[in-house]
Scaffold this motif. Structure first.
Motif, PDB file in Angstrom:
ATOM      1  N   ARG A  80      14.463 -57.363  98.837  1.00 20.69           N
ATOM      2  CA  ARG A  80      13.931 -57.150  97.496  1.00 20.69           C
ATOM      3  C   ARG A  80      13.357 -55.747  97.432  1.00 20.69           C
ATOM      4  NH1 ARG A  80      10.162 -61.867  95.407  1.00 20.69           N
ATOM      5  NH2 ARG A  80      10.487 -60.642  93.498  1.00 20.69           N
ATOM      6  N   SER A 126      25.903 -54.330  85.799  1.00 21.79           N
ATOM      7  CA  SER A 126      25.145 -55.558  86.057  1.00 21.79           C
ATOM      8  C   SER A 126      25.889 -56.794  85.595  1.00 21.79           C
ATOM      9  CB  SER A 126      23.777 -55.485  85.360  1.00 21.79           C
ATOM     10  OG  SER A 126      23.925 -55.503  83.948  1.00 21.79           O
ATOM     11  N   LYS A 154      23.745 -54.386  91.136  1.00 20.71           N
ATOM     12  CA  LYS A 154      22.468 -53.776  90.773  1.00 20.71           C
ATOM     13  C   LYS A 154      22.518 -52.278  91.060  1.00 20.71           C
ATOM     14  CE  LYS A 154      19.575 -57.865  91.404  1.00 20.71           C
ATOM     15  NZ  LYS A 154      18.343 -58.420  92.027  1.00 20.71           N
ATOM     16  N   ASP A 196      13.338 -54.904  82.525  1.00 25.13           N
ATOM     17  CA  ASP A 196      14.391 -55.918  82.396  1.00 25.13           C
ATOM     18  C   ASP A 196      15.359 -55.929  83.580  1.00 25.13           C
ATOM     19  OD1 ASP A 196      16.179 -53.799  82.036  1.00 25.13           O
ATOM     20  OD2 ASP A 196      16.381 -54.073  79.880  1.00 25.13           O
ATOM     21  N   GLY A 197      15.088 -55.068  84.576  1.00 22.43           N
ATOM     22  CA  GLY A 197      15.898 -55.099  85.790  1.00 22.43           C
ATOM     23  C   GLY A 197      17.211 -54.355  85.691  1.00 22.43           C
ATOM     24  N   VAL A 252      16.660 -50.235  89.363  1.00 26.00           N
ATOM     25  CA  VAL A 252      15.504 -50.054  90.231  1.00 26.00           C
ATOM     26  C   VAL A 252      15.317 -48.544  90.331  1.00 26.00           C
ATOM     27  CG1 VAL A 252      14.624 -50.251  92.575  1.00 26.00           C
ATOM     28  CG2 VAL A 252      15.801 -52.181  91.520  1.00 26.00           C
TER      29      VAL A 252
END
Length: 443
Positions: free
Chosen positions: A55, A108, A113, A138-139, A142
């Motif tokens: 993560r 996505s 990602k 909202d991802g 990163v």
């Protein structure tokens, strides 16, 4: 838009020798090969723990140039299986960011990602920085930003609150030596330097791995066959590298803080070192002179009444002599202040008096110490009962000078060091006389 993104890697076999800079050829292929930053990449390092958990949150990588920020960002994406996109805040605007975000959203949809690496992120203005917030939340991406400037000064609070700041340290001499050895292995050529010259080379790099490899390239390209360079010979081959220092940014504030605290801590050797570093980096000597005058009153005060005249005289001497002769006068002040007895009693007393003055409004001073230039004022009691101190045997009347609303206050508390030890005795003496007068008045 293609120039904003990292190009596809070129097969080294297709390149002519020396086509790529040495720094690019030696770029690590895994995090384990990165030199330095063990506090982040070691077994218990912050980044190692993130990778282990699979993560990765948004990061701000803060540190000097040439410490591996870009490399680590790229390798993080590889380790955790994210797409890697790179832009530079120097060359990109809002339109470029929107295209990056659209690409990340599209990727996505297929479960990929995106790690977006933003070099020199501090160069984006406040509104541009705010543009990252929705896609971070909202991802969509990163965010990994890199900056050489203090994030707390240069980045929005909202952006910082959504990111973890990781500090990159300058490479140590041992780290730089490892890097030099890798360069020698890659080029199959030993650096033609004496041990002293090799040590000087590492110092010239100033903790910057990229700068070191640039110097290595200069040496290998310039040295003649069989020639062994000593320190003087090395400096004729490579240009001296300017120290990392920006008079308007973090390096400036770090070093002036270090100079101030080493003088306060009575260490003349450390104080001379930081003083010399700032001058060597191009700091304005008159800025240093002003700060030395401030130190004389803030940290020494009346513990040594000559500290302020020394500091002012040092400034005047510099203005008369100019550089470089005048810098010696300032160095003398640095040593004098560092070795002087220390007291901040005037500084704290003034702050306390200011606080009371602001909190108590505008009470009238006692009538006894007010002038009475008119008959009306004399009739109203202005100056009535005033005792001229010089007419008393002790030269001290002991009258009440504070407004009645406030009452007597004690702001100045001299320390038992230097000349303030004598001032403390004087204050005790006047205190006893004042108390005796109060007793007589009460009787």
């Amino acid at each position: 838009m293609s120039d904003l993104f990292t190009p596809d890697p070129i097969d080294p076999a297709d390149e002519p020798p020396g086509a790529r800079p040495l720094a690019d050829q030696l770029r690590p292929k895994s995090l384990g090969a990165v030199i330095g930053q063990t506090h982040l990449l070691g077994s218990q390092g912050t980044l190692r723990r993130m990778i282990g958990s699979k993560r990765l949150g948004s990061l701000i990588l803060w540190g000097p140039p040439g410490t591996g920020k870009t490399t680590v960002a790229r390798l993080l994406a590889d380790e955790i299986g994210y797409r890697f996109e790179q832009i530079s805040a120097v060359f990109s605007g809002v339109a470029d960011l929107k295209k990056v975000f659209e690409r990340a959203r599209f990727e996505s949809l297929s479960g990929k990602k995106t790690l977006l690496f933003v070099d020199e992120i501090h160069r984006f203005n406040r509104s541009q920085q705010d543009g990252f917030l929705p896609v971070m939340e909202d991802g969509t991406v990163v965010l990994v930003g890199a900056t050489t400037e203090n994030p707390s000064f240069e980045l929005n609070a909202a952006l910082l609150s959504r990111s973890q700041v990781l500090r990159f340290e300058s490479l140590s001499s041992a780290d730089l030596e490892k890097l030099a050895q890798r360069a020698e292995e890659l080029t199959d050529a030993a650096l033609p330097l004496t041990p002293g010259a090799r040590s000087t080379l590492l110092s010239l790099a100033d903790g910057d791995g990229r700068a070191l490899l640039g110097l290595v390239e200069e040496i290998l390209a310039s040295a003649e066959d069989g020639e062994m360079l000593d320190e003087a010979g090395l400096l004729t081959v490579v240009q001296r590298r300017a120290p990392i220092y920006d008079k308007a940014q973090d390096g400036h504030y770090n070093l002036i803080s270090a100079l101030h605290k080493t003088i306060r801590g009575s260490d003349p050797d450390a104080a001379l070192y930081y003083f010399a570093r700032m001058l060597d980096a191009g700091e304005d000597p008159l800025f240093l002179a002003r700060r030395l005058i401030r130190m004389a009153v803030e940290d020494i005060g009346l513990a040594d009444p000559q500290a302020l005249p020394q500091a002012v005289a040092g400034r005047d001497a510099y203005q008369m002599l100019g550089s470089p002769e005048g810098e010696l006068a300032l160095a003398q002040v640095v040593v004098y202040l560092a070795l002087a007895p220390k007291s901040n009693a005037v500084y704290t007393g003034f702050k306390a008096a200011t606080s009371v003055a602001k909190a108590t409004g505008s009470p009238m001073p006692p009538m006894v110490i007010l002038n009475a230039p008119t008959k009306m004022m004399k009739g109203a009691g202005y100056g009535e009962g005033y005792v001229y101190d010089h007419d008393t045997p002790e030269g001290f009347s002991g009258q009440q000078y504070f407004p009645e609303k406030i009452g007597r206050q004690d702001f100045y508390q001299p320390v038992e060091r230097g000349f303030e030890r004598e001032l403390s005795k004087r204050m005790d003496y006047f205190g006893r006389l004042r108390a005796a007068k109060i007793d007589r008045d009460d009787d």
